[in-house]
Design a protein around this motif. Sequence first.
Motif, short mmCIF file in Angstrom:
data_model
loop_
_atom_site.label_atom_id
_atom_site.label_comp_id
_atom_site.label_asym_id
_atom_site.label_seq_id
_atom_site.Cartn_x
_atom_site.Cartn_y
_atom_site.Cartn_z
N ASP A 132 78.25 91.15 20.73
CA ASP A 132 77.76 90.13 19.79
C ASP A 132 76.55 90.56 18.98
O ASP A 132 76.17 89.87 18.04
N ASP A 133 75.91 91.67 19.34
CA ASP A 133 74.72 92.12 18.62
C ASP A 133 75.08 93.29 17.71
O ASP A 133 75.34 94.40 18.17
N ILE A 134 75.07 93.03 16.41
CA ILE A 134 75.55 94.00 15.41
C ILE A 134 74.38 94.53 14.60
O ILE A 134 73.52 93.78 14.16
N ALA A 135 74.38 95.85 14.35
CA ALA A 135 73.48 96.45 13.37
C ALA A 135 74.27 97.53 12.63
O ALA A 135 74.90 98.37 13.26
N GLY A 136 74.25 97.46 11.31
CA GLY A 136 75.03 98.42 10.54
C GLY A 136 74.95 98.16 9.06
O GLY A 136 73.96 97.65 8.54
N PHE A 137 76.03 98.51 8.35
CA PHE A 137 76.10 98.37 6.91
C PHE A 137 77.24 97.42 6.51
O PHE A 137 78.32 97.46 7.11
N ILE A 138 76.99 96.61 5.50
CA ILE A 138 78.06 95.76 4.97
C ILE A 138 79.15 96.65 4.37
O ILE A 138 78.87 97.52 3.55
N GLU A 139 80.37 96.42 4.80
CA GLU A 139 81.52 97.17 4.29
C GLU A 139 82.30 96.34 3.28
O GLU A 139 82.80 96.87 2.28
N GLU A 140 82.40 95.04 3.54
CA GLU A 140 83.18 94.16 2.67
C GLU A 140 82.71 92.73 2.88
O GLU A 140 82.26 92.38 3.97
N VAL A 141 82.77 91.92 1.84
CA VAL A 141 82.38 90.52 1.96
C VAL A 141 83.56 89.62 1.65
O VAL A 141 84.41 89.94 0.82
N GLY A 142 83.61 88.48 2.35
CA GLY A 142 84.66 87.51 2.11
C GLY A 142 84.34 86.62 0.93
O GLY A 142 83.23 86.63 0.38
N GLU A 143 85.31 85.82 0.56
CA GLU A 143 85.15 84.91 -0.57
C GLU A 143 83.96 83.97 -0.33
O GLU A 143 83.77 83.45 0.77
N GLY A 144 83.17 83.78 -1.35
CA GLY A 144 82.05 82.84 -1.27
C GLY A 144 80.75 83.41 -0.76
O GLY A 144 79.71 82.75 -0.82
N VAL A 145 80.77 84.63 -0.24
CA VAL A 145 79.54 85.24 0.27
C VAL A 145 78.66 85.64 -0.92
O VAL A 145 79.10 86.32 -1.85
N GLN A 146 77.40 85.22 -0.88
CA GLN A 146 76.50 85.43 -2.01
C GLN A 146 75.33 86.36 -1.71
O GLN A 146 74.80 87.01 -2.62
N LYS A 147 74.88 86.42 -0.47
CA LYS A 147 73.64 87.13 -0.17
C LYS A 147 73.82 88.61 0.10
O LYS A 147 72.83 89.36 0.15
N PHE A 148 75.05 89.07 0.28
CA PHE A 148 75.26 90.45 0.71
C PHE A 148 76.29 91.15 -0.17
O PHE A 148 77.17 90.52 -0.76
N ARG A 149 76.13 92.47 -0.24
CA ARG A 149 77.11 93.30 -0.95
C ARG A 149 77.30 94.59 -0.18
O ARG A 149 76.50 94.93 0.71
N LYS A 150 78.35 95.30 -0.50
CA LYS A 150 78.67 96.53 0.22
C LYS A 150 77.49 97.49 0.21
O LYS A 150 76.85 97.70 -0.82
N GLY A 151 77.20 98.06 1.37
CA GLY A 151 76.12 99.03 1.51
C GLY A 151 74.83 98.46 2.02
O GLY A 151 73.92 99.22 2.39
#
Length: 344
Positions: free
Chosen positions: A56-75
């Motif tokens: 449940d504890d994640i640390a990494g890089f955004i790979e893809e965002v779902g519909e409606g996601v506004q705060k994050f982008r790939k990388g």
Amino acid sequence: MKEAIIDKTTTVNIRDVDIPAPKQGQVLIRVVASGTNPKDWKLPIWSSEHIMNQGDDIAGFIEEVGEGVQKFRKGDKVAAFHEMMSPHGSYAEYAIAWEHTTFHLTDKTSFEEAATIPLAAMTAALGLYQEMKLPLPWSPAEKRTPLVVYGGATAVGAFAIKFAQLSNIHPIIAVAGKGAPFVETLISREKGDTIIDYREGDEAIRSNIKVAAQGPIHHAYDAVSEKGSYVNLGAALDAPGRVNVVLPAEEGAKIPDGISIHRTMVGSVHNPPAEGQVLGDKEFGAAFFQFIGRGLAQGWFSGHPFEVREGGLGGLEGALKDLRAGKASAVKYVVRISETEGVQ
């Protein structure tokens, strides 16, 4: 991709599965590091339904965002709290999290440190602020507010102490054992904070808490919730008193009149508000995770001490078995996914 499944014997099986796709409001994270938690070995024992990827504890890089996601982008460099008991946890090359339980990281914070934070820190925050209604860090206490934290060297207990410090909640009465030297680095002796050694026995715990409080004490956070810890806390508090626990209290536990026991359920940050509420734990979680991210970036908040277990997911079984054996004190076990055999 590689994914690790934990069974009821705390055996870890690594399998090949497809990379999941984020749904609306979700993000797909390429996992660099994952933290471990006691629930990861406990839940599979309790029910066969829980034999799954428990991370449940994640640390990494955004790979893809779902519909409606506004705060994050790939990388984007992020940490996130995976929704407990749902597929696609952090013991894998890629994991799914909701946007509102994900927060940005700067270069100041390592992935390993970040992987110690989401579940434990939010468990501490929910108990202190949503349930006990103690003063928030941005509206700190203006009067003496004694607080007992049982298990001060655990991740949940240590984060509870850190938040209490930010909220000017004192005296903090931390109950600890061999992890006491670490707890000493978290408290403020000059503000009346102290440490009580649980190894001195039940009666000593109760009497020492009362002495340290120097007056009525109504709040206790039990980050251990085993072997009668909440019974001792209940006996030490003054009515009306409240003990927050992280595990279910045993039926028939002898708790004095006027003292109540409440379980903190961190999974509530994924639930909509209760009937009749405009806002609930979900909105609190969304706001507080961003607060944690700001604290990491600005240097007034930090993660828990950690130990990286070699071999990536191949080292997970040993880490969880050491957790089960009670070997972890003032430390979080963390795995780096890239070290897993077969991962590119």
